[in-house]
Design a protein around this motif. Sequence first.
Motif, short mmCIF file in Angstrom:
data_model
loop_
_atom_site.label_atom_id
_atom_site.label_comp_id
_atom_site.label_asym_id
_atom_site.label_seq_id
_atom_site.Cartn_x
_atom_site.Cartn_y
_atom_site.Cartn_z
N LEU A 84 0.90 -1.76 0.15
CA LEU A 84 -0.22 0.31 0.37
C LEU A 84 1.14 1.18 -0.08
CD1 LEU A 84 -2.84 -1.28 2.17
CD2 LEU A 84 -2.85 -0.94 -0.08
N LEU A 85 2.16 1.44 0.54
CA LEU A 85 2.78 2.13 0.79
C LEU A 85 3.30 2.86 -0.86
CD1 LEU A 85 5.06 1.60 3.03
CD2 LEU A 85 3.92 3.65 3.27
N LEU A 86 3.43 2.12 -2.17
CA LEU A 86 3.46 1.48 -3.64
C LEU A 86 2.39 2.00 -3.91
CD1 LEU A 86 5.49 -1.84 -4.40
CD2 LEU A 86 6.28 1.04 -5.15
N VAL A 87 0.89 1.78 -3.83
CA VAL A 87 0.12 2.10 -4.35
C VAL A 87 -0.03 3.98 -3.55
CG1 VAL A 87 -2.15 2.30 -3.79
CG2 VAL A 87 -1.21 0.12 -3.87
N GLU A 88 0.07 4.16 -2.27
CA GLU A 88 0.32 5.62 -2.25
C GLU A 88 0.65 6.73 -2.80
OE1 GLU A 88 0.99 7.75 2.18
OE2 GLU A 88 0.35 6.08 1.98
N ALA A 89 2.31 5.26 -3.59
CA ALA A 89 3.16 6.35 -4.20
C ALA A 89 2.99 6.82 -5.62
CB ALA A 89 4.83 6.35 -4.14
N LEU A 90 1.57 5.62 -6.15
CA LEU A 90 1.95 5.52 -7.50
C LEU A 90 0.44 6.63 -8.28
CD1 LEU A 90 3.20 1.61 -8.31
CD2 LEU A 90 4.27 4.63 -8.78
#
Length: 134
Positions: A84-90
Amino acid sequence: MARLLTVAELASRGLPTDPAAHVVGELAANAALHGRVPGRSFRLRVRSSSPGSLRLEVTDALGERAPRPAPRSVGPDAESGRGLLLVEALAERWGVTHGPFPCKTVWAEVSLLPSSGPTGSRSAAIRYATPSSA
């Protein structure tokens, strides 16, 4: 499979596949790992939410387990906890919609337009807003 289908569909329409492929991969992995109910799978939906933007939706049958962003201090040796950190960043924004019972849909909106800076820079209040409240 969800990532491959998304890439194939976007490429067939001449649309960029990144960051949508990465976001779909993370949302689908979370649905398979945390939203799995025996005998039920998840549903993937990819659609244009506005000109230059895609809405990616993954619906599973375990609505009582809503995702929460991981703490920002995931250890360097941790094998999970960054999805979810990746989702948040992208993503420009993302969130969860509950229903119809017992389902939940985790969604993210990504830009198809080139960016001059990193995405995911909007405030958390906007990023986690439901579509009707944004």
